[in-house]
Design an enzyme around this catalytic site. Structure first.
Site, PDB file in Angstrom:
ATOM      1  N   SER A 122       0.849  -1.187   0.000  1.00 23.83           N
ATOM      2  CA  SER A 122       0.000   0.000   0.000  1.00 23.83           C
ATOM      3  C   SER A 122       0.885   1.237   0.000  1.00 23.83           C
ATOM      4  O   SER A 122       1.951   1.249   0.607  1.00 23.83           O
ATOM      5  CB  SER A 122      -0.914   0.008   1.230  1.00 23.83           C
ATOM      6  OG  SER A 122      -1.754   1.158   1.223  1.00 23.83           O
ATOM      7  N   LYS A 174      -3.841  -7.474   3.615  1.00 19.61           N
ATOM      8  CA  LYS A 174      -4.025  -6.401   2.629  1.00 19.61           C
ATOM      9  C   LYS A 174      -5.468  -6.354   2.144  1.00 19.61           C
ATOM     10  O   LYS A 174      -6.030  -5.272   1.901  1.00 19.61           O
ATOM     11  CB  LYS A 174      -3.072  -6.612   1.450  1.00 19.61           C
ATOM     12  CG  LYS A 174      -3.202  -5.566   0.332  1.00 19.61           C
ATOM     13  CD  LYS A 174      -2.976  -4.145   0.847  1.00 19.61           C
ATOM     14  CE  LYS A 174      -2.670  -3.154  -0.267  1.00 19.61           C
ATOM     15  NZ  LYS A 174      -3.650  -3.086  -1.330  1.00 19.61           N
ATOM     16  N   HIS A 177      -7.390  -4.650   4.798  1.00 25.35           N
ATOM     17  CA  HIS A 177      -6.960  -3.246   4.741  1.00 25.35           C
ATOM     18  C   HIS A 177      -7.773  -2.481   3.697  1.00 25.35           C
ATOM     19  O   HIS A 177      -8.287  -1.389   3.951  1.00 25.35           O
ATOM     20  CB  HIS A 177      -5.468  -3.214   4.403  1.00 25.35           C
ATOM     21  CG  HIS A 177      -4.936  -1.874   3.960  1.00 25.35           C
ATOM     22  ND1 HIS A 177      -5.128  -1.385   2.677  1.00 25.35           N
ATOM     23  CD2 HIS A 177      -4.194  -0.943   4.618  1.00 25.35           C
ATOM     24  CE1 HIS A 177      -4.533  -0.207   2.568  1.00 25.35           C
ATOM     25  NE2 HIS A 177      -3.967   0.084   3.724  1.00 25.35           N
ATOM     26  N   ASN A 178      -7.937  -3.079   2.503  1.00 21.01           N
ATOM     27  CA  ASN A 178      -8.665  -2.398   1.448  1.00 21.01           C
ATOM     28  C   ASN A 178     -10.162  -2.338   1.728  1.00 21.01           C
ATOM     29  O   ASN A 178     -10.837  -1.386   1.345  1.00 21.01           O
ATOM     30  CB  ASN A 178      -8.404  -3.080   0.108  1.00 21.01           C
ATOM     31  CG  ASN A 178      -7.079  -2.648  -0.494  1.00 21.01           C
ATOM     32  OD1 ASN A 178      -6.152  -2.316   0.228  1.00 21.01           O
ATOM     33  ND2 ASN A 178      -6.987  -2.685  -1.811  1.00 21.01           N
ATOM     34  N   GLU A 181     -10.518   0.550   3.930  1.00 14.28           N
ATOM     35  CA  GLU A 181     -10.347   1.749   3.094  1.00 14.28           C
ATOM     36  C   GLU A 181     -11.664   2.125   2.415  1.00 14.28           C
ATOM     37  O   GLU A 181     -12.038   3.298   2.386  1.00 14.28           O
ATOM     38  CB  GLU A 181      -9.265   1.452   2.059  1.00 14.28           C
ATOM     39  CG  GLU A 181      -8.982   2.552   1.059  1.00 14.28           C
ATOM     40  CD  GLU A 181      -7.992   2.075   0.014  1.00 14.28           C
ATOM     41  OE1 GLU A 181      -8.379   2.001  -1.178  1.00 14.28           O
ATOM     42  OE2 GLU A 181      -6.849   1.745   0.389  1.00 14.28           O
TER      43      GLU A 181
END
Length: 305
Positions: A122, A174, A177-178, A181
Site C-alpha cells: 500500500s 491487505k 486493509h482495502n 479503506e
C-alpha cells in the site's frame, strides 16, 4: 546481484527507484522494453529483455519480485519462472492477489523447493517518497532474507512493514486493509455530501477539511488528500460520479459472509460503488414505476433535466 523485479508500472517502477536510491543492485524486466531501458537510464538498474535473461543475471539464492496485475497474469509469470528458478530461491508476489490463490501458489512452489512470499503493498503514487506499507506472508527464513529490501521500501527501517504470518497472511491482511479503506472513503464522502447539501450555511468544505486535519479524531491521510483537492474545487461538477472497485473489496465482503463475521460498513461501501457504476439504475427505475403504480406519482423521462 540477487534481486530482480518483474513489472515496472506505476508501483513497480517507483519501488525500483526507491531501491536504487539506496544503492540496491537489481535487474528488472517489463514487457515493454522501452520502459525498462528508460528506467535503467534514469536509475542505473540492469535492464533485461526477457524473464530468462533476468533469472540468468541473478545469483542464487535469487529474489524475484513480481509487481503485476493480480490473477491470470501473475499466475502465468509464476508458471514461467518455476522451471527457471532453483531450490532455495524466493518468489515474491506483490500483486493484490486473493489470499486463497496465495495459499495455492505457496504449495505449488514448495513442490519445487522454491519459497513463496506474498506481499500486500500500500502507498500508491506517494510510495516513492513516503515509503510503502508492506504486509508480508511467508516463512521466517524467506522473510529474513527479504528484510534488507523491506526496510528500504517501507517508510522506515523498523516501521511500516510486518511479517504477518505464513504464506497467504500478507495478502489476507491487505485484503482487509482495502475493505476498511472502502468504508472510510464512503464515510468521508457521505459526510461532505451532507455539508455540501445544506446550502443555507454556505460551508467552506475545504476549510472544514483542513481544520479537521489538526487534532480531530477523524484526521487521516484520506482527509489530507480530500483537503487538497477541495482547496482547488469544492463542487466537483466536472467529475463523473463513477467509482471503480478492486477485487479486494469484493473478497473482503465475501470473507465476512464465509466466516459469519458482521461487516456491514465495508459491505455497504462496496454496494455504493456498484451503484455508482450504474448497477442500481434498473432497480431505481423499478422503484419509480412502482411508486407511479400505487400512488400515481410522475416519473421523469431520461431526457428530462
Amino acid at each position: 546481484m540477487q534481486f530482480g523485479m518483474i513489472g515496472l508500472g506505476r508501483m513497480g517502477g517507483n519501488m525500483a527507484r526507491r531501491l536504487r536510491r539506496q544503492g540496491v543492485d537489481l535487474a528488472a524486466y517489463n514487457r515493454n522494453a522501452d520502459v525498462t531501458r528508460a528506467l535503467a537510464t534514469e536509475t542505473g538498474l540492469s535492464a533485461v529483455e526477457s524473464i530468462e535473461e533476468l533469472v540468468s543475471r541473478l545469483e542464487s539464492p535469487r529474489i524475484v519480485w513480481l509487481m503485476l496485475p493480480a490473477g491470470e497474469v501473475t499466475q502465468q509469470h509464476i508458471d514461467t519462472l518455476i522451471p527457471l528458478l532453483a531450490a532455495g530461491d524466493i518468489l515474491v508476489d506483490g500483486a493484490n492477489s486473493f489470499y486463497k490463490d496465495s495459499l495455492r501458489r505457496a504449495d505449488q512452489l514448495a513442490g519445487h523447493d522454491i519459497q513463496y512470499v506474498d506481499a500486500g503493498v500500500s502507498g500508491g503514487v506517494w510510495g516513492l517518497e513516503n515509503g510503502y506499507a508492506l504486509m508480508v506472508g511467508g516463512s521466517r527464513e524467506a522473510v529474513k532474507q527479504l528484510e534488507p529490501y523491506l526496510r528500504i521500501l517501507a517508510p522506515g527501517a523498523d516501521k511500516g512493514w510486518l511479517h504477518c504470518g505464513p504464506a497467504g497472511a500478507g495478502h489476507f491482511v491487505k485484503m482487509v486493509h482495502n475493505g476498511i479503506e472502502y468504508g472510510m472513503m464512503q464515510a468521508y464522502a457521505e459526510g461532505f455530501a451532507l455539508m455540501q447539501a445544506r446550502e443555507y450555511f454556505e460551508l467552506d468544505l475545504a476549510a472544514i477539511a483542513e481544520m479537521w486535519r489538526h487534532g480531530s479524531v477523524v484526521r487521516s491521510w484520506l482527509l489530507d488528500l480530500s483537503a487538497d483537492f477541495l482547496s482547488h474545487d469544492q463542487t466537483l461538477t466536472d467529475i463523473q460520479p463513477y467509482v471503480g472497485d478492486s477485487g479486494e473489496g469484493r473478497w473482503t465482503a465475501l470473507e465476512a459472509v464465509e466466516q459469519g463475521v458482521p461487516a456491514p460498513v465495508m459491505s455497504l461501501a462496496l454496494m455504493m460503488r456498484f451503484a455508482s457504476q450504474g448497477s442500481n439504475d434498473f432497480a431505481a427505475r423499478m422503484l419509480a414505476m412502482m411508486r407511479k403504480g400505487f400512488g400515481g406519482h410522475a416519473v421523469k423521462d431520461k431526457n428530462e433535466a
